[in-house]
Design a protein around this motif. Structure first.
Motif, PDB file in Angstrom:
ATOM      1  N   UNK A  39      -6.284 -12.154  -4.594  1.00 51.94           N
ATOM      2  CA  UNK A  39      -7.612 -11.841  -5.134  1.00 51.94           C
ATOM      3  C   UNK A  39      -7.541 -10.724  -6.173  1.00 51.94           C
ATOM      4  N   UNK A  40      -6.556  -9.836  -6.049  1.00 49.48           N
ATOM      5  CA  UNK A  40      -6.442  -8.738  -7.009  1.00 49.48           C
ATOM      6  C   UNK A  40      -4.990  -8.268  -7.102  1.00 49.48           C
ATOM      7  N   UNK A  41      -4.696  -7.582  -8.182  1.00 47.99           N
ATOM      8  CA  UNK A  41      -3.364  -6.995  -8.376  1.00 47.99           C
ATOM      9  C   UNK A  41      -3.065  -5.960  -7.290  1.00 47.99           C
ATOM     10  N   UNK A  42      -4.058  -5.200  -6.912  1.00 46.46           N
ATOM     11  CA  UNK A  42      -3.877  -4.162  -5.890  1.00 46.46           C
ATOM     12  C   UNK A  42      -3.490  -4.784  -4.548  1.00 46.46           C
ATOM     13  N   UNK A  43      -4.162  -5.882  -4.180  1.00 41.73           N
ATOM     14  CA  UNK A  43      -3.832  -6.522  -2.908  1.00 41.73           C
ATOM     15  C   UNK A  43      -2.440  -7.162  -2.953  1.00 41.73           C
ATOM     16  N   UNK A  44      -2.032  -7.668  -4.101  1.00 42.43           N
ATOM     17  CA  UNK A  44      -0.682  -8.190  -4.248  1.00 42.43           C
ATOM     18  C   UNK A  44       0.342  -7.069  -4.061  1.00 42.43           C
ATOM     19  N   UNK A  45       0.082  -5.929  -4.670  1.00 39.63           N
ATOM     20  CA  UNK A  45       0.975  -4.780  -4.531  1.00 39.63           C
ATOM     21  C   UNK A  45       1.079  -4.369  -3.059  1.00 39.63           C
ATOM     22  N   UNK A  46      -0.038  -4.360  -2.365  1.00 40.37           N
ATOM     23  CA  UNK A  46      -0.037  -4.000  -0.940  1.00 40.37           C
ATOM     24  C   UNK A  46       0.791  -4.982  -0.113  1.00 40.37           C
ATOM     25  N   UNK A  47       0.809  -6.248  -0.532  1.00 45.35           N
ATOM     26  CA  UNK A  47       1.590  -7.259   0.174  1.00 45.35           C
ATOM     27  C   UNK A  47       3.055  -6.859   0.235  1.00 45.35           C
ATOM     28  N   UNK A  48       3.596  -6.373  -0.873  1.00 43.22           N
ATOM     29  CA  UNK A  48       5.005  -6.014  -0.918  1.00 43.22           C
ATOM     30  C   UNK A  48       5.302  -4.719  -0.165  1.00 43.22           C
ATOM     31  N   UNK A  49       4.262  -4.013   0.248  1.00 41.90           N
ATOM     32  CA  UNK A  49       4.438  -2.780   1.007  1.00 41.90           C
ATOM     33  C   UNK A  49       4.249  -2.982   2.511  1.00 41.90           C
ATOM     34  N   UNK A  50       3.933  -4.209   2.921  1.00 44.60           N
ATOM     35  CA  UNK A  50       3.768  -4.485   4.348  1.00 44.60           C
ATOM     36  C   UNK A  50       5.132  -4.497   5.034  1.00 44.60           C
TER      37      UNK A  50
END
Length: 90
Positions: A44-55
């Motif tokens: 949905x957003x670039x920020x949520x994609x970035x958070x994905x890689x930090x999980x």
């Protein structure tokens, strides 16, 4: 080993699909090579994609060394029709 890799990939799909902002996360397999996969995900957003890689599950999966070839990550953005008209001059 192949069964373990496949199971870990399905686990990764399930965990990632449950993340906030994950629109879809699909795994494709090459018909001629069952060990070659392509993953496609929309966020949905670039920020949520970035958070994905930090999980925790992403680095855990990478650290298992289940990938024997090249892990090639390419970040693309969807082009909408309005952007196409600007490029084509219509």
């Amino acid at each position: 080993m192949e069964a373990k890799v496949r199971q870990e990939l399905f686990n990764l799909l399930a965990l990632t699909r449950a993340e906030p902002g994950c629109i879809n996360f699909d795994m494709h397999e090459a018909p001629s090579d069952p060990s070659l996969f392509l993953f496609h995900k929309d966020w949905a957003s670039e920020e949520e994609l970035k958070c994905c890689f930090e999980t925790p599950h992403i680095p855990r999966w990478i650290q298992q060394n289940l990938v024997s070839g090249i892990l090639d990550l390419t970040h693309l953005r969807k082009v909408n029709e309005q952007q196409l008209h600007v490029v084509s001059g219509r």
